[in-house]
Design a protein around this motif. Structure first.
Motif, short mmCIF file in Angstrom:
data_model
loop_
_atom_site.label_atom_id
_atom_site.label_comp_id
_atom_site.label_asym_id
_atom_site.label_seq_id
_atom_site.Cartn_x
_atom_site.Cartn_y
_atom_site.Cartn_z
N PRO A 186 0.81 -1.23 0.00
CA PRO A 186 0.00 0.00 0.00
C PRO A 186 0.84 1.27 0.00
CG PRO A 186 0.00 -1.04 2.17
CD PRO A 186 0.64 -2.02 1.23
N GLN A 187 2.13 1.17 0.31
CA GLN A 187 2.99 2.35 0.31
C GLN A 187 3.42 2.75 -1.10
OE1 GLN A 187 3.83 -0.72 0.97
NE2 GLN A 187 5.94 -1.17 0.33
N LEU A 188 3.15 1.90 -2.10
CA LEU A 188 3.53 2.18 -3.47
C LEU A 188 2.29 2.53 -4.30
CD1 LEU A 188 6.06 -0.74 -4.16
CD2 LEU A 188 6.54 1.57 -3.32
N THR A 189 2.50 3.31 -5.35
CA THR A 189 1.44 3.61 -6.30
C THR A 189 1.69 2.83 -7.59
OG1 THR A 189 1.09 5.84 -5.41
CG2 THR A 189 0.29 5.41 -7.64
N TRP A 190 0.67 2.11 -8.04
CA TRP A 190 0.74 1.29 -9.24
C TRP A 190 -0.15 1.92 -10.32
CZ3 TRP A 190 3.07 -3.88 -9.07
CH2 TRP A 190 3.64 -4.17 -7.84
N VAL A 191 0.40 2.07 -11.53
CA VAL A 191 -0.36 2.65 -12.64
C VAL A 191 -0.42 1.62 -13.77
CG1 VAL A 191 -0.49 4.51 -14.35
CG2 VAL A 191 0.32 4.99 -12.01
N LEU A 192 -1.63 1.14 -14.07
CA LEU A 192 -1.84 0.12 -15.08
C LEU A 192 -2.52 0.75 -16.29
CD1 LEU A 192 -1.34 -1.56 -12.51
CD2 LEU A 192 -3.07 -3.19 -13.33
N THR A 193 -1.90 0.60 -17.47
CA THR A 193 -2.50 1.13 -18.69
C THR A 193 -3.32 0.03 -19.37
OG1 THR A 193 -0.60 0.53 -20.08
CG2 THR A 193 -0.55 2.69 -19.00
N GLY A 194 -4.07 0.43 -20.40
CA GLY A 194 -4.89 -0.52 -21.14
C GLY A 194 -6.32 -0.54 -20.64
N LYS A 195 -7.21 -1.08 -21.46
CA LYS A 195 -8.63 -1.15 -21.12
C LYS A 195 -8.88 -2.34 -20.22
CE LYS A 195 -13.26 -1.16 -23.15
NZ LYS A 195 -14.04 -1.21 -24.41
N ALA A 196 -9.06 -2.07 -18.94
CA ALA A 196 -9.22 -3.15 -17.96
C ALA A 196 -10.64 -3.69 -17.98
CB ALA A 196 -8.90 -2.62 -16.57
N PRO A 197 -10.79 -5.00 -17.87
CA PRO A 197 -12.14 -5.57 -17.71
C PRO A 197 -12.79 -5.05 -16.43
CG PRO A 197 -10.49 -7.27 -18.21
CD PRO A 197 -9.74 -6.02 -17.91
N GLN A 198 -14.10 -5.10 -16.39
CA GLN A 198 -14.82 -4.60 -15.24
C GLN A 198 -14.43 -5.34 -13.97
OE1 GLN A 198 -16.67 -1.91 -14.95
NE2 GLN A 198 -16.85 -2.34 -12.75
N SER A 199 -14.13 -6.63 -14.11
CA SER A 199 -13.75 -7.41 -12.93
C SER A 199 -12.46 -6.90 -12.30
CB SER A 199 -13.58 -8.89 -13.32
OG SER A 199 -12.59 -9.03 -14.33
N VAL A 200 -11.54 -6.40 -13.14
CA VAL A 200 -10.30 -5.83 -12.63
C VAL A 200 -10.57 -4.51 -11.93
CG1 VAL A 200 -8.06 -4.87 -13.29
CG2 VAL A 200 -8.86 -6.99 -14.35
N ALA A 201 -11.37 -3.67 -12.55
CA ALA A 201 -11.70 -2.38 -11.94
C ALA A 201 -12.39 -2.57 -10.59
CB ALA A 201 -12.59 -1.58 -12.89
N ALA A 202 -13.23 -3.59 -10.51
CA ALA A 202 -13.99 -3.80 -9.27
C ALA A 202 -13.11 -4.28 -8.12
CB ALA A 202 -15.11 -4.81 -9.53
N SER A 203 -12.01 -4.96 -8.45
CA SER A 203 -11.17 -5.54 -7.41
C SER A 203 -9.86 -4.79 -7.18
CB SER A 203 -10.85 -7.00 -7.76
OG SER A 203 -10.17 -7.08 -9.00
N ALA A 204 -9.68 -3.66 -7.86
CA ALA A 204 -8.43 -2.91 -7.75
C ALA A 204 -8.30 -2.25 -6.38
CB ALA A 204 -8.36 -1.85 -8.85
N PRO A 205 -7.13 -2.36 -5.74
CA PRO A 205 -6.92 -1.67 -4.45
C PRO A 205 -6.81 -0.16 -4.65
CG PRO A 205 -4.90 -2.72 -5.20
CD PRO A 205 -5.97 -3.17 -6.14
N LYS A 206 -6.87 0.59 -3.56
CA LYS A 206 -6.91 2.05 -3.63
C LYS A 206 -5.61 2.66 -4.14
CE LYS A 206 -10.40 2.61 -0.01
NZ LYS A 206 -10.72 3.22 1.32
N ASN A 207 -4.49 1.94 -4.00
CA ASN A 207 -3.21 2.49 -4.43
C ASN A 207 -2.90 2.14 -5.88
OD1 ASN A 207 -2.94 -0.25 -3.63
ND2 ASN A 207 -0.71 -0.01 -3.48
N LEU A 208 -3.90 1.69 -6.63
CA LEU A 208 -3.73 1.31 -8.03
C LEU A 208 -4.58 2.20 -8.91
CD1 LEU A 208 -3.39 -2.25 -9.43
CD2 LEU A 208 -5.04 -0.70 -10.48
N ILE A 209 -3.95 2.76 -9.96
CA ILE A 209 -4.64 3.64 -10.91
C ILE A 209 -4.80 2.91 -12.23
CG2 ILE A 209 -4.51 5.81 -12.21
CD1 ILE A 209 -2.74 6.89 -9.93
N LEU A 210 -6.03 2.81 -12.72
CA LEU A 210 -6.31 2.24 -14.03
C LEU A 210 -6.53 3.39 -15.00
CD1 LEU A 210 -8.81 -0.56 -12.94
CD2 LEU A 210 -6.45 -0.90 -13.72
N THR A 211 -5.65 3.51 -15.99
CA THR A 211 -5.71 4.67 -16.89
C THR A 211 -6.70 4.49 -18.03
OG1 THR A 211 -4.00 3.88 -18.41
CG2 THR A 211 -3.27 5.08 -16.43
#
Length: 321
Positions: A186-211
């Motif tokens: 949780p101390q790191l910020t993760w940035v994931l590019t690409g069109k994420a499926p809804q299942s990924v967006a629903a389960s993403a932790p708060k320190n992860l950015i889906l672009t």
């Protein structure tokens, strides 16, 4: 399509870094044959017709990205026998469940009419075993131009340290493990590019950015500002575009310890098994050693740029034969 006197370049995708760089190294303007049709047969039909029209202009050689096999088949059927076909064979030609069935057909066309260009020695052996001439070329690496990037993209705060994870959400990407790695750091910020499926967006932790999909300019901004790049795969013979991009920018890289990736990146990268604990550990380690790892990547970049000119010379020589 823009054409030189000798070579045409055709790719049935919106854009691809390796295809663009390889074509550029050969002095060719890459042509990306697009179709917005949602129904796949209609899309391929339109791309076939567009490619057929482009091939009406004679060329000494046609460079065709693979997959899909249909683009190479179109070039095979609609050019004369004197035209050399160059198959730019990506790993998916042999490994992607959607296209690996067509690999024997791809190799048969190239055996009769041309040769293959592949990103690593493992794929080269597959070509040689089918008597297909082959050149190993990782693409055409150039140093990333930071001066052309004006500012950080809007999806990340200016000055934010983050690990960039470029994704296509493809068959060989350990998405669930990456999500869990982010969750346990949780101390790191993760940035994931690409069109994420809804299942990924629903389960993403708060320190992860889906672009989502990003523009070329936005992606350049992400590359310029990333502290670390993660390029993870579950496929043994897959090279990593994100790894090349990290190398071009001199950005510390964490990737998968496959044979082909270790051979290419050596001790310039850190290696994590495609499991959450390993990914989290090595990404954290990279953040603690940023200057050292950046220096290693810059040294490797100089060496790889010197090597790639020989491969491009081999391709040009085969075209002239």
């Amino acid at each position: 399509m823009i054409r030189t006197e000798k070579v045409l370049s055709v790719s049935w995708v919106d854009h691809h870094r390796r295809s663009a760089e390889l074509a550029g190294a050969l002095g060719v303007e890459p042509t990306f044959v697009r179709s917005n049709a949602r129904f796949l047969p209609v899309r391929y039909f339109r791309q076939w017709i567009a490619t057929w029209r482009l091939l009406a202009t004679d060329a000494d050689a046609v460079l065709v990205m693979q997959p899909p096999v249909l683009s190479l088949a179109c070039a095979y059927l609609h050019t004369n026998r004197r035209t050399t076909l160059i198959g730019d064979l990506h790993t998916g030609t042999f490994r992607d469940p959607r296209w690996k069935w067509a690999a024997p057909l791809v190799l048969a066309m190239l055996r009769k009419r041309g040769f293959a260009v592949v990103p690593n020695e493992a794929l080269a052996e597959l070509c040689r075993s089918s008597d297909v001439p082959v050149v190993v070329s990782h693409g055409y690496l150039t140093e990333f131009d930071f001066a052309k990037v004006s500012e950080a993209p809007t999806m990340v705060r200016d000055g934010l340290s983050f690990v960039l994870v470029p994704l296509a959400f493809a068959y060989d990407e350990p998405i669930d493990e990456i999500l869990e790695a982010a969750r346990i750091t949780p101390q790191l910020t993760w940035v994931l590019t690409g069109k994420a499926p809804q299942s990924v967006a629903a389960s993403a932790p708060k320190n992860l950015i889906l672009t989502g999909f990003v523009s070329k300019e936005e992606y350049s901004g992400l590359r310029a500002n990333a502290s670390v790049v993660l390029a993870a795969t579950t496929a043994e013979d897959t090279m990593q575009s994100a790894g090349y991009e990290a190398l071009a920018a001199g950005t510390p890289l964490v990737t998968t310890p496959t044979k082909v990736l270790r051979e290419y990146f050596g001790d310039a990268a850190l290696y994590a098994a495609p499991k959450a604990d390993s990914i989290a550990e090595q990404v954290s380690h990279a953040f603690m050693n940023l200057p050292y790892l950046a220096n290693r990547m810059e040294g490797l970049r100089k060496m790889r740029i010197a090597e790639q000119d020989e491969a491009i010379a081999q391709i040009k020589s085969r075209i002239r034969e």
